[in-house]
Design a protein around this motif. Structure first.
Motif, PDB file in Angstrom:
ATOM      1  N   ASP A 247     -11.463  -5.197   3.017  1.00 33.81           N
ATOM      2  CA  ASP A 247     -12.640  -6.060   3.097  1.00 33.81           C
ATOM      3  C   ASP A 247     -13.110  -6.193   4.545  1.00 33.81           C
ATOM      4  OD1 ASP A 247     -14.478  -7.639   1.534  1.00 33.81           O
ATOM      5  OD2 ASP A 247     -13.786  -9.323   2.717  1.00 33.81           O
ATOM      6  N   GLU A 248     -12.175  -6.013   5.442  1.00 30.56           N
ATOM      7  CA  GLU A 248     -12.470  -6.007   6.894  1.00 30.56           C
ATOM      8  C   GLU A 248     -13.691  -6.836   7.275  1.00 30.56           C
ATOM      9  OE1 GLU A 248     -12.879  -2.184   9.284  1.00 30.56           O
ATOM     10  OE2 GLU A 248     -11.204  -3.212  10.237  1.00 30.56           O
ATOM     11  N   GLY A 249     -13.586  -8.136   7.028  1.00 31.75           N
ATOM     12  CA  GLY A 249     -14.750  -8.984   7.275  1.00 31.75           C
ATOM     13  C   GLY A 249     -14.687  -9.780   8.562  1.00 31.75           C
ATOM     14  N   ILE A 370       0.704  -7.371  -5.253  1.00 35.59           N
ATOM     15  CA  ILE A 370       0.775  -7.407  -3.789  1.00 35.59           C
ATOM     16  C   ILE A 370      -0.585  -7.035  -3.229  1.00 35.59           C
ATOM     17  CG2 ILE A 370       3.247  -6.922  -3.552  1.00 35.59           C
ATOM     18  CD1 ILE A 370       2.345  -3.998  -2.801  1.00 35.59           C
ATOM     19  N   VAL A 371      -0.938  -7.727  -2.156  1.00 38.41           N
ATOM     20  CA  VAL A 371      -2.163  -7.381  -1.430  1.00 38.41           C
ATOM     21  C   VAL A 371      -1.741  -7.062  -0.007  1.00 38.41           C
ATOM     22  CG1 VAL A 371      -4.442  -8.147  -0.671  1.00 38.41           C
ATOM     23  CG2 VAL A 371      -3.491  -9.029  -2.810  1.00 38.41           C
ATOM     24  N   ASN A 372      -2.097  -5.894   0.461  1.00 41.15           N
ATOM     25  CA  ASN A 372      -1.823  -5.547   1.848  1.00 41.15           C
ATOM     26  C   ASN A 372      -3.041  -4.917   2.491  1.00 41.15           C
ATOM     27  OD1 ASN A 372       1.478  -5.048   0.925  1.00 41.15           O
ATOM     28  ND2 ASN A 372       0.981  -6.150   2.803  1.00 41.15           N
ATOM     29  N   ASN A 373      -3.051  -4.999   3.785  1.00 46.12           N
ATOM     30  CA  ASN A 373      -4.135  -4.444   4.582  1.00 46.12           C
ATOM     31  C   ASN A 373      -4.027  -2.911   4.630  1.00 46.12           C
ATOM     32  OD1 ASN A 373      -4.755  -3.654   7.792  1.00 46.12           O
ATOM     33  ND2 ASN A 373      -6.298  -4.899   6.764  1.00 46.12           N
ATOM     34  N   VAL A 374      -5.128  -2.256   4.868  1.00 47.04           N
ATOM     35  CA  VAL A 374      -5.184  -0.788   4.977  1.00 47.04           C
ATOM     36  C   VAL A 374      -4.133  -0.276   5.964  1.00 47.04           C
ATOM     37  CG1 VAL A 374      -6.657   1.155   5.637  1.00 47.04           C
ATOM     38  CG2 VAL A 374      -7.672  -0.834   4.514  1.00 47.04           C
TER      39      VAL A 374
END
Ligand code: FMN
Ligand code: SF4
Ligand code: SF4
Lengths: 597, 182
Positions: A247-249, A370-374
């Motif tokens: 999402d890099e917001g 799980i949610v992780n960043n790129v």
């Protein structure tokens, strides 16, 4: 029209979970999502009208009225302003004869602002019908408007392509990677599939142990240990899911953009490794709408990897099934928060959930997720490939490995740098060619505004944590107006509105900063701002409200003299104006507006 | 040493806050040992004749008279306390904020279902009457307020503890329950 709408609904299997995708398709087809369309969608999906309406109204890129045939969304984040946005605005408005927020009478062009689109290294930047335009200036605006008047397709206005995969036939974008320093983890040598093959022979528990012993901590900002998250999730029962947060917001970060462009295989491979580790069959890449220009390319990479048997059924013949789909966002910063991201992926408003339960317990469709960043996934790939010991040699005691920094603002070489954790701000500034620096905004608006006296501090989770955004602010800038005010307006816009303090205090605080900037504030206003910020941080549900007073609190702590120079030395002031206050009622009852004191 | 002097007023309020003050029950005897009362509805003293130490005000400002009284309190009291929701935020009367004053007046005097016959649509406009303001203002938007006691009405114990702490100089120790409303 109805048939088209029905076709779109059908294409998403008539699933309410895909409401955001459906609305995106409608917006693209009709340049708006009309009330009529809302009603049809609601009745076809078996939702109430308000369900659809509330989702629609949540996201920035859904409109009730049609946008122009050419819909311009110009970034108005701080660095865009620093790099000359005012000229670009002026030129657009002059040539189109309208103001931002308006559409030309012939419906050809609409002008709007939007929050940071992940191009801080090449500002001012805008999306026009989802195509990215960077490095805008008056001349370029003249060319663009002329081309729009001639009715040219937006794609044809992009004449030069960026480096690397930006010039890939499926991308063809003018975006530049600006990779200034490649480190050994994310931007170093990489061979697709090696780490995944290794994982499948290691066994899932060993993979988690390796990631744990490498002490890989989340790269999205919060720094939660990735291995531990995976372990928690693996222990929960249900259909588990792997989410990659693209999402890099956070204004000022653009390193995920570069990874998506140049390391898509690596990111997907990391997701597959995580899927193997926790026992998941499905992965979802949550891609911010602003990066739509990468979607076809990213879909294609998925297809290639399926063909190589790195995704899909029976991966590498080891009986592991795992596939990935892409979920688009629709313009909302808060959707980067992991539970909001899940809500959004379920077709709803991106409102963060209460926790517990945490996503690892009840995430996507209430399943362990799980949610992780790129960057976290990319790092995991290298850890499996080269081992935890290799990884831990880099960085500091508590922050192992490397970190991608997106550095922008007043420096000679803005771009992406992969550095070991532990670099000082001094070293960083030397690296990017920055002189006469007033402050460095570390980790975006939600981070810390660091003064020169603290430039010996380290970029590390134990000192100055960073999700990657680094904005250099030169001495020539008006810190309060150019930075603090801009950031507060951003938070005011992006608060999801669930918590009363976050909803109202961001607005109140933004107004308060405005008062300071306009020289109307008094001394006690400064203490009020600090106190109210603390209240908001304490009483907000998610990271947005918990950190959105940081622009004020950290500049009040580190640059108080800038505020003091602008506030009046009074302990009370009132905006109350008796004459104005009685005018309306005197007129209504027909009596002279005279007050006998 | 003479006792601190307290003045109170009810502006655009319902007197509920003053009732709550009376709810301190028998402690009112202790209170008059601690302080003297000056201008207040409690003793019906109507004008300031001396400087006071503490002014306690219930209700916000909905008309010109409220503003006048408030300003007079500010002039004559060292410390000013906003008592209750209406004083602090405008409260119930502020529900009219956002509705044009003309509409409110017409509803009250011409069109409302409880209005008797008013075919000429007469609305009160005698010069003697205070003038209605465009909206209801909380006190601190008009004068400086030193302390705020929240609640609708604030609990008697809260008022008691606050006033005692103020006059004795002791620290104010209020249990969470006294300011928890949900
Ligand atoms: C308002 C808000 C916005 C966020 N935006 C992002 C984002 O754009 N990308 C991201 O990776 N994490 C973002 N996060 C952090 C995520 O909630 C979550 O911690 C992260 O995705 C977990 O991955 P990691 O442990 O690999 O960093 C955001 C958090 C908040 C509160
Ligand atoms: S803190 Fe703000 S963004 Fe987060 S849930 Fe509350 S209102 Fe929404
Ligand atoms: S705060 Fe409540 S009790 Fe006090 S005046 Fe207002 S309505 Fe009445």
């Amino acid at each position: 029209m109805n048939e088209k709408i029905l076709g779109i609904i059908e294409a998403y299997g008539r699933s309410p979970y895909r409401l955001v995708d459906i609305l995106l398709s409608l917006q693209k087809e009709f340049r708006c999502v009309s009330d009529e369309a809302v009603n049809i969608v609601a009745s076809e999906l078996g939702l109430s009208e308000v369900d659809v309406r509330q989702t629609k109204s949540f996201y920035h890129f859904f409109t009730t009225e049609p946008v122009g045939k050419y819909a311009v969304y110009l970034n108005n984040s701080a660095v865009s302003e620093m790099m000359g946005m005012a000229d670009v605005v002026d030129e657009f408005e002059k040539l189109c004869g309208i103001s931002f927020g308006q559409k030309t009478a012939d419906g050809l062009i609409s002008l709007d602002h939007t929050a940071c689109i992940g191009m801080n290294d090449q500002e001012p930047a805008a999306l026009i019908n989802s195509v990215v335009f960077t490095g805008l200036n008056r001349q370029k605006v003249r060319e663009i408007v002329a081309a729009m008047r001639e009715g040219k397709p937006v794609e044809s206005m992009v004449t030069e392509y960026g480096d690397g995969n930006n010039a890939h036939p499926l991308v063809l974008s003018m975006v530049k990677n600006n990779i200034r320093k490649a480190g050994p983890v994310c931007l170093g040598e990489y061979e697709t599939g090696k780490a995944l093959a290794r994982s499948l022979t290691m066994g899932s528990k060993a993979v988690i142990d390796e990631v744990k012993s490498a002490n890989l901590r989340g790269r999205g900002g919060a720094g939660f240990p990735a291995g531990l998250k995976w372990q928690f999730c693996a222990h929960e029962a249900g259909d588990r899911y792997v989410f990659c947060n693209a999402d890099e917001g956070e204004p000022g970060t653009f390193k995920d953009r570069v990874l998506l462009t140049e390391r898509a295989q690596m990111m997907y491979e990391g997701m597959a490794i995580a899927g193997w580790a926790i026992g998941a069959k499905e992965g979802i890449l949550y891609l911010r709408y602003e990066y739509l220009y990468l979607k076809a390319f990213l879909e294609n990479v998925l297809e290639e990897m399926r063909n190589q048997n790195l995704l899909g059924k029976n991966i590498l013949g080891k009986g592991f099934d795992f596939d990935i789909r892409i979920q688009l966002g629709a313009g909302a910063y808060v959707c980067g928060e992991e539970s909001a991201l899940i809500e959004s992926s379920e077709g709803k408003r991106g409102e963060p959930r209460n926790r517990p339960p945490f996503p690892v317990q009840k995430g996507y469709k209430n399943n362990p997720t799980i949610v992780n960043n790129v960057e976290t996934f990319c790092s995991a790939v290298k850890i499996i490939e080269n081992g935890a010991a290799w990884y831990k040699k880099m960085g500091t005691e508590d922050s192992s490995g490397t970190k991608l920094l997106s550095i922008s603002g007043d420096c000679k070489m803005p771009g992406v740098y992969e550095v070991e954790w532990g670099m000082t701000i001094h070293e960083m500034l030397r690296m990017v060619g920055a002189e006469n620096v007033q402050a460095v905004q570390v980790s975006g608006p939600s981070g810390v505004c660091v003064p020169p006296t603290q430039f010996n501090r380290q970029i590390a989770l134990e000192d100055l944590p960073s999700g990657g955004s680094m904005i250099v602010v030169g001495k020539q800038r008006d810190l309060i107006k150019d930075i603090v005010l801009n950031f507060m307006a951003f938070f005011e816009d992006e608060s999801c509105g669930s918590c009363i303090t976050c909803r109202s205090f961001n607005m109140i605080l933004r107004r308060q900063v405005q008062k300071v900037v306009e020289g109307r504030a008094i001394k006690p206003d400064l203490d009020n701002m600090k106190d109210w910020g603390e209240i908001m941080a304490k009483t907000s549900r998610c990271g947005l409200g918990q950190t959105s007073s940081n622009p004020i609190s950290t500049t009040l702590a580190n640059f108080r003299e800038l505020y003091e120079a602008r506030v009046k030395d009074e302990d009370f002031q009132s905006d109350f104006d008796m004459e104005k206050a009685i005018a309306e009622s005197c007129e209504a009852v027909n009596r002279p507006p005279i007050v006998h004191e | 040493m003479s006792k601190p002097i307290v003045a109170t007023a009810s502006l655009a309020g319902c007197f509920g806050c003053h009732m709550s003050l009376l709810d301190i029950d028998e402690r009112i005897l202790k209170l008059i040992e601690l302080v003297d009362f000056h201008k207040s509805p409690i003793n019906d003293i109507k004008t300031f004749t001396k400087q006071c130490d503490i002014g306690i005000i219930e209700g916000g400002c909905c008309n010109t008279e409220n503003v006048e009284v408030l300003r007079e309190f500010r002039k004559n009291c060292k410390i000013l306390i906003s008592l209750g929701e209406c004083a602090i935020m405008g409260g119930l009367p502020a529900m009219r904020n956002g509705i044009p004053v003309r509409e409110c007046l017409e509803e009250a005097y011409c069109d409302g279902i409880t209005v008797g016959e008013n075919t000429e649509r007469i609305m009160p406009n005698d010069e003697e009457l205070p003038i209605i303001l465009d909206k209801v203002y909380p006190l601190h938007e008009i004068v400086k307020i030193d302390y705020y006691l929240p609640g609708c009405a604030p609990r008697a114990d809260l008022i008691w503890e606050a006033v005692v702490a103020l006059v004795t100089g002791n620290e104010l120790n209020i249990p969470y329950e006294l300011v928890k409303f949900d």
